[in-house]
Design an enzyme around this catalytic site. Structure first.
Site, PDB file in Angstrom:
ATOM      1  N   HIS A  37      59.746  98.039  10.415  1.00  0.00           N
ATOM      2  CA  HIS A  37      60.887  98.320  11.302  1.00  0.00           C
ATOM      3  C   HIS A  37      62.204  98.143  10.543  1.00  0.00           C
ATOM      4  O   HIS A  37      63.145  98.921  10.718  1.00  0.00           O
ATOM      5  CB  HIS A  37      60.894  97.365  12.505  1.00  0.00           C
ATOM      6  CG  HIS A  37      59.708  97.498  13.401  1.00  0.00           C
ATOM      7  ND1 HIS A  37      58.797  96.484  13.581  1.00  0.00           N
ATOM      8  CD2 HIS A  37      59.272  98.522  14.167  1.00  0.00           C
ATOM      9  CE1 HIS A  37      57.864  96.875  14.434  1.00  0.00           C
ATOM     10  NE2 HIS A  37      58.121  98.108  14.796  1.00  0.00           N
ATOM     11  N   ARG A 187      50.393  93.972  14.518  1.00  0.00           N
ATOM     12  CA  ARG A 187      49.073  93.457  14.894  1.00  0.00           C
ATOM     13  C   ARG A 187      48.392  92.701  13.749  1.00  0.00           C
ATOM     14  O   ARG A 187      47.347  92.088  13.958  1.00  0.00           O
ATOM     15  CB  ARG A 187      48.193  94.597  15.388  1.00  0.00           C
ATOM     16  CG  ARG A 187      48.669  95.093  16.778  1.00  0.00           C
ATOM     17  CD  ARG A 187      47.916  96.289  17.257  1.00  0.00           C
ATOM     18  NE  ARG A 187      48.182  96.581  18.656  1.00  0.00           N
ATOM     19  CZ  ARG A 187      48.768  97.699  19.082  1.00  0.00           C
ATOM     20  NH1 ARG A 187      49.181  98.604  18.227  1.00  0.00           N
ATOM     21  NH2 ARG A 187      48.951  97.895  20.374  1.00  0.00           N
TER      22      ARG A 187
END
Ligand code: PAF
Length: 298
Positions: A37, A187
């Site tokens: 990100h 994750r």
């Protein structure tokens, strides 16, 4: 940096920027911000006057047996990460702000969803397209940034922008990896120590298949088998798919030019991981080495 939670306040802010002649870059996320990100935010920061990051875990894109309830949330840590990229606004609406009532209208994705992640996640990409469309309508960005790790999502969003004549540039950015090749993902924190050691094999299996493509292999079933066997031999993960398709069409590839995507998804005990490599093709006889760099490495 401001945190805005109301759609009306967000819209007002970007309208104000537009009146000042400022361009807006937008990075949609579900939070749990990581290096991937951050690289999208940095890219947006370099190319736009203002940058908005949305943090919204979108219930519409999760299946009943998926991890919506346990999806990692930490707004303080996310604000710190967004601060590193000098983001102007975090848009973090509560669920009832974006979905004040049961949805009456959704964006239905017709093509490119019966393969890869879409095959076993019915309705997932309708949920993604719907929330991305809503966020685009609230933020009205000039440029929107997506990671190539979610190559199917990037293709779906690009198609939606084309099909609905959106005047937003969809920018797809390279996959960010740990030093051992594992693609960074929210994750990854769910991997056990043993699984974390095995996880880089996902990328290695794709690199092995990529090498075969460069040597001239074009048989999809052979390439898929290479990925599959490499995962079976080196991990305890359950293989969701190992698939080779034309990209960005996400169809069976039939030409000797264009690009192909080598993609796989695997399930460990608590984490499902995906990865892909997009390889440009040119006519190569089997055995003849193709000297084309992997787009992921550029
Ligand atoms: O990639 C994600 O995090 C999500 O699918 C997105 C694009 C933010 C839509 O909820």
């Amino acid at each position: 940096m401001m945190i805005i939670t109301r759609a009306s306040a967000m819209r007002k802010k970007t309208e104000e920027w537009k009146q000042q002649g400022c361009s807006t870059g937008f990075v949609p996320t579900m939070g749990a911000l990581h290096g991937g990100h951050l690289s999208l935010m940095n890219e947006a920061r370099q190319k736009n006057d203002k940058v908005v990051v949305s943090i919204f875990v979108n219930p519409l894109q999760f299946g009943a047996d998926e991890d919506y309830d346990t999806y990692p949330k930490n707004i303080e840590a996310d604000a710190e990460t967004a601060g590193m990229a000098n983001v102007d606004v975090i848009f973090a609406p509560p669920v009832d702000e974006l979905y004040p009532r049961p949805v009456r209208t959704i964006v239905h994705v017709e093509k490119g969803v019966q393969v890869l992640c879409g095959r076993n996640r019915p309705g997932h990409f309708d949920g993604v397209a719907t929330v991305v469309m809503k966020l685009f309508q609230i933020i009205h960005p000039d440029n929107a940034y997506f990671g190539r790790k979610d190559a199917q999502q990037a293709a779906v969003v690009q198609n939606m922008a084309d099909d609905f004549n959106l005047s937003i540039d969809i920018v797809t950015c390279r996959t960010i990896r740990e030093t051992d090749g594992l693609a960074v993902s929210s994750r990854n924190i769910y991997l056990t120590e043993k699984e974390r050691k095995q996880a880089p094999q996902l990328y290695k299996s794709l690199l092995t298949a990529e090498e075969k493509v460069h040597q001239g292999e074009r048989d999809v079933s052979v390439l898929e088998k290479v990925i599959h066997n490499s995962l079976v031999n080196h991990t305890d993960a359950e293989i969701d798919y190992a698939e080779v398709l034309a990209y960005p069409e996400l169809e069976t590839f039939s030409s000797s030019s264009g690009q192909i995507i080598l993609a796989a998804a695997i399930r460990f005990s608590k984490a499902r991981l995906i990865d892909n490599i997009i390889v440009p093709l040119r006519d190569t006889k089997k055995g003849e080495k193709q000297d084309v760099p992997d787009l992921d490495e550029i």
